[in-house]
Design a protein around this motif. Structure first.
Motif, PDB file in Angstrom:
ATOM      1  N   ARG A  28     -50.694  46.742  -5.409  1.00 52.62           N
ATOM      2  CA  ARG A  28     -51.815  46.975  -4.497  1.00 52.62           C
ATOM      3  C   ARG A  28     -51.899  48.429  -4.038  1.00 52.62           C
ATOM      4  O   ARG A  28     -52.760  48.780  -3.226  1.00 52.62           O
ATOM      5  CB  ARG A  28     -51.699  46.054  -3.281  1.00 52.62           C
ATOM      6  N   GLY A  29     -51.000  49.269  -4.537  1.00 51.27           N
ATOM      7  CA  GLY A  29     -51.054  50.689  -4.236  1.00 51.27           C
ATOM      8  C   GLY A  29     -50.696  51.056  -2.806  1.00 51.27           C
ATOM      9  O   GLY A  29     -51.149  52.082  -2.289  1.00 51.27           O
ATOM     10  N   LEU A  30     -49.854  50.224  -2.158  1.00 49.37           N
ATOM     11  CA  LEU A  30     -49.492  50.476  -0.763  1.00 49.37           C
ATOM     12  C   LEU A  30     -48.181  51.237  -0.600  1.00 49.37           C
ATOM     13  O   LEU A  30     -47.797  51.568   0.518  1.00 49.37           O
ATOM     14  CB  LEU A  30     -49.390  49.135  -0.004  1.00 49.37           C
ATOM     15  N   VAL A  31     -47.496  51.502  -1.707  1.00 45.73           N
ATOM     16  CA  VAL A  31     -46.198  52.172  -1.604  1.00 45.73           C
ATOM     17  C   VAL A  31     -46.344  53.617  -1.133  1.00 45.73           C
ATOM     18  O   VAL A  31     -45.361  54.233  -0.692  1.00 45.73           O
ATOM     19  CB  VAL A  31     -45.468  52.112  -2.966  1.00 45.73           C
ATOM     20  N   ILE A  32     -47.533  54.148  -1.186  1.00 39.95           N
ATOM     21  CA  ILE A  32     -47.756  55.531  -0.742  1.00 39.95           C
ATOM     22  C   ILE A  32     -47.717  55.646   0.781  1.00 39.95           C
ATOM     23  O   ILE A  32     -47.546  56.741   1.322  1.00 39.95           O
ATOM     24  CB  ILE A  32     -49.098  56.079  -1.267  1.00 39.95           C
ATOM     25  N   PHE A  33     -47.901  54.525   1.473  1.00 42.23           N
ATOM     26  CA  PHE A  33     -47.891  54.552   2.931  1.00 42.23           C
ATOM     27  C   PHE A  33     -46.450  54.606   3.441  1.00 42.23           C
ATOM     28  O   PHE A  33     -45.609  53.792   3.051  1.00 42.23           O
ATOM     29  CB  PHE A  33     -48.601  53.327   3.505  1.00 42.23           C
ATOM     30  N   ALA A  34     -46.179  55.557   4.337  1.00 44.55           N
ATOM     31  CA  ALA A  34     -44.814  55.759   4.841  1.00 44.55           C
ATOM     32  C   ALA A  34     -44.281  54.510   5.531  1.00 44.55           C
ATOM     33  O   ALA A  34     -43.106  54.167   5.397  1.00 44.55           O
ATOM     34  CB  ALA A  34     -44.797  56.941   5.808  1.00 44.55           C
ATOM     35  N   TYR A  35     -45.146  53.798   6.256  1.00 42.09           N
ATOM     36  CA  TYR A  35     -44.743  52.609   6.999  1.00 42.09           C
ATOM     37  C   TYR A  35     -44.166  51.554   6.052  1.00 42.09           C
ATOM     38  O   TYR A  35     -43.119  50.953   6.319  1.00 42.09           O
ATOM     39  CB  TYR A  35     -45.965  52.067   7.741  1.00 42.09           C
ATOM     40  N   VAL A  36     -44.841  51.350   4.921  1.00 41.77           N
ATOM     41  CA  VAL A  36     -44.399  50.348   3.950  1.00 41.77           C
ATOM     42  C   VAL A  36     -43.165  50.841   3.196  1.00 41.77           C
ATOM     43  O   VAL A  36     -42.204  50.094   2.980  1.00 41.77           O
ATOM     44  CB  VAL A  36     -45.539  50.018   2.966  1.00 41.77           C
ATOM     45  N   ARG A  37     -43.190  52.088   2.791  1.00 41.78           N
ATOM     46  CA  ARG A  37     -42.059  52.622   2.019  1.00 41.78           C
ATOM     47  C   ARG A  37     -40.767  52.617   2.843  1.00 41.78           C
ATOM     48  O   ARG A  37     -39.693  52.276   2.339  1.00 41.78           O
ATOM     49  CB  ARG A  37     -42.370  54.045   1.546  1.00 41.78           C
ATOM     50  N   ASN A  38     -40.867  52.954   4.124  1.00 41.92           N
ATOM     51  CA  ASN A  38     -39.685  52.921   4.987  1.00 41.92           C
ATOM     52  C   ASN A  38     -39.133  51.507   5.133  1.00 41.92           C
ATOM     53  O   ASN A  38     -37.919  51.299   5.180  1.00 41.92           O
ATOM     54  CB  ASN A  38     -40.021  53.494   6.365  1.00 41.92           C
TER      55      ASN A  38
END
Length: 634
Positions: free
Chosen positions: A258-268
């Motif tokens: 879904r291309g959400l890994v770029i968001f810091a909140y999700v990646r952290n």
């Protein structure tokens, strides 16, 4: 060239006096980001001068602006002085705005009082008002408040409103009743993403990790609703706490898709999940992907190192973060101090303390408690006490830190004095505080006081004892030689004894030579933790002490069959910023001959003082000098 919005103090007097409500409203919007009290008072003055006090829009803007400046008391004073105006007094927007601000400023009881005053004044709440007051009910964590509000919502016909229902879900979750939250969720005619997230977050906060994961899988099947950053972050936290690394990897796949890994909140959150599940390399891979790492990402990596017992690397990440220009926050400092304490690296801890002083975080209670613990574990109780004395308005964490520090250094009298002083100041002790106090009673032989403190947990403080508290009580009785009483105490426990409780009794049996009871307890421990070599060693030593060498050999043979090995003990010393580690019979150091010569001289000196080594224990075919002390996990 564009000019910046003009501050009020630069406006000409004629322009101020010719203000209109529209102009003042635009001025509110222009300076809303400044959050400066001076601006708020200047506009307030202009509203009074221009006789716009009856303008509802300006009045509500002023209340909100005072609150944004951190001056909720100004908002309350403004509201109370203008309640005589009927227009203000009956306006639901004003009441709702102030209730929202009180809840936001963590004044839930004042928000509920204002809500009742509003109803008494004949102003009826709408769905926005209920959505504003329910978070205040949640912050009180008193279920009765929330249930009464729920009754009013049903009475006024707002129970079908999706926003009100979502706020109700959040309230029940915060009050720890996920059963009522689930019933409400099942009856909701319409649900949005906030409703689903309220349930997932609620299960997570109440440690119901499997249910959080279950609801996340269900949201993926719902048409027209797509999980957002909150959904993914919450389910990843549930996976981390439940050790569900396999499902966590599947969630990772959905995030990438879904291309959400770029968001810091999700990646952290992904990094945190991998770190807690023992996959630190995967966490590091995410950390080093292209993109700027914020302070949360660095904190996750530091904590990941600590959770995997790699304290040196945790300190390395802390200093690397500073070199990269990322300013540490209170979590960074607390984590780095924890790593230094685990290494007993006083020099490292003092360097971090220097940085804390430079950043002005010495008054932060979280950082102060970490400093106390670091100095105590590094052997400097005096510095720990100094930090405590310099900390203003100490909370229960700071008090517990200094109590634990004194207990660690064997100052039992000081522990009890501090505990009584803390309670005298009206601070309620927590779970860890009682572990420290009862353990201090145990080490000082205060059986009666230990019993009194244990009883006060339920009778005075309304706290149910956990395994650690029962283990401390067993250790208390065991050290006093009251083994049968300790056994009966375990049998009367309302919860099933775990390895810490039985381990305390086995240690007492070893110290007092009760072989019969020791065998009974050891067999139970072999079932609970078959890979713990310490239990086998203790029983083997007991057999050796009683001259039953064949039984001792049998225990050693059993360890070999089960593949259980005793980890060799080691010690270390820091010399000129270099750490030297020594294990039993170690001859790896370049100055081994000189070291053993000095040890021999020390041995001769202590023998002259009357020391006699205890040589009763026999392990692995040879006699070893060993003193066994019962250990209580804390």
């Amino acid at each position: 060239m564009k000019r910046k919005p003009t501050s009020l103090r630069f406006l000409p007097t004629s322009k101020l006096y010719s203000s209109t409500p529209t102009r003042l409203h635009k001025l509110f919007n222009a300076i809303s980001h400044t959050k400066t009290l001076k601006h708020a008072t200047q506009i307030h003055t202009q509203i009074i001068i221009s006789d716009f006090t009856s303008n509802l829009l300006l009045f509500n803007n002023l209340i909100n602006f005072y609150a944004k400046c951190g001056c909720i008391t100004h908002s309350l004073r403004l509201f109370s002085t203008t309640q005589s105006h009927k227009l203000m007094h009956t306006n639901i927007v004003t009441w709702t705005s102030l209730i929202t601000q009180l809840s936001h400023f963590n004044k839930p009881f004042q928000a509920l009082t204002l809500f009742n005053q509003m109803r008494t004044a004949g102003v009826y709440p709408n769905q926005v008002t209920f959505s504003a007051v329910l978070p205040a009910c949640a912050k009180t964590k008193l279920l009765a408040h929330g249930q009464l509000m729920h009754c009013l919502i049903i009475k006024d016909g707002f129970q079908t409103d999706v926003f009100v229902a979502s706020a109700l879900l959040h309230m029940y979750a915060k009050c720890g009743n996920m059963g009522l939250a689930t019933k409400l969720f099942d009856r909701m005619p319409h649900r949005n993403l906030v409703s689903w997230n309220s349930m997932i977050v609620g299960f997570l906060q109440n440690n119901l990790y499997d249910m959080a994961i279950k609801f996340f899988t269900e949201i993926l099947r719902v048409d027209l609703i797509s999980p957002d950053q909150v959904s993914f972050s919450s389910v990843l936290s549930a996976c981390a706490n439940a050790g569900q690394s396999v499902f966590g990897r599947q969630v990772h796949g959905v995030i990438v898709k879904r291309g959400l890994v770029i968001f810091a909140y999700v990646r952290n959150s992904l990094m945190d999940m991998y770190g807690k599940c023992g996959s630190f390399d995967d966490a590091a891979s995410l950390f080093y992907t292209p993109g700027d790492a914020d302070v949360v990402a660095w904190n996750v990596m530091i904590m990941g190192c600590i959770q995997n017992d790699n304290f040196e690397k945790a300190c390395t990440y802390f200093w690397s973060m500073r070199r990269e220009g990322v300013s540490p926050d209170e979590t960074s400092y607390s984590s780095a101090l924890h790593a230094s304490a685990s290494l007993a690296a006083l020099y490292q801890g003092t360097l971090i303390h220097d940085q804390i002083i430079k950043t002005g975080l010495t008054r932060n209670q979280c950082v102060a408690s970490s400093l106390i613990t670091m100095y105590a574990k590094c052997g400097s109780l005096g510095d720990a006490c100094r930090i405590f004395e310099e900390t203003e308005n100490c909370n229960v964490v700071c008090w517990t830190a200094i109590i634990a520090a004194c207990q660690l250094h064997g100052c039992a009298n000081k522990v009890i004095d501090l505990f009584e002083e803390m309670v005298g100041e009206g601070i309620k002790p927590d779970y860890i505080t009682f572990v420290c106090v009862i353990s201090a009673c145990s080490h000082s032989g205060r059986v009666k006081e230990g019993y009194n403190y244990f009883s006060s947990m339920t009778k005075v403080h309304g706290m149910n004892p956990a395994h650690e508290h029962y283990a401390c009580m067993v250790d208390l009785l065991g050290r006093a030689g009251r083994l049968e009483e300790a056994k009966k105490f375990i049998e009367a426990m309302p919860i099933k004894p775990d390895a810490s409780v039985l381990g305390a009794l086995l240690g007492a049996c070893t110290s007092h030579g009760n072989l019969e009871l020791g065998i009974e307890v050891a067999e139970m421990l072999f079932e609970l933790e078959p890979d713990n070599s310490g239990n086998y060693v203790l029983l083997c030593n007991m057999y050796s002490r009683h001259g039953k060498l064949r039984e001792a050999d049998e225990i050693r043979r059993l360890m070999g069959i089960k593949g259980v090995r005793k980890d060799p003990g080691c010690s270390w010393i820091d010399v000129k910023n270099e750490t030297f580690v020594f294990s039993v019979h170690d001859r790896s150091h370049s100055k081994t001959d000189e070291i053993y010569e000095m040890l021999k001289n020390i041995e001769n000196l202590v023998k002259k003082k009357g020391y006699e080594a205890e040589t009763n224990f026999q392990l692995a075919g040879e006699r070893r000098l060993q003193r066994t002390q019962p250990v209580v996990s804390q």
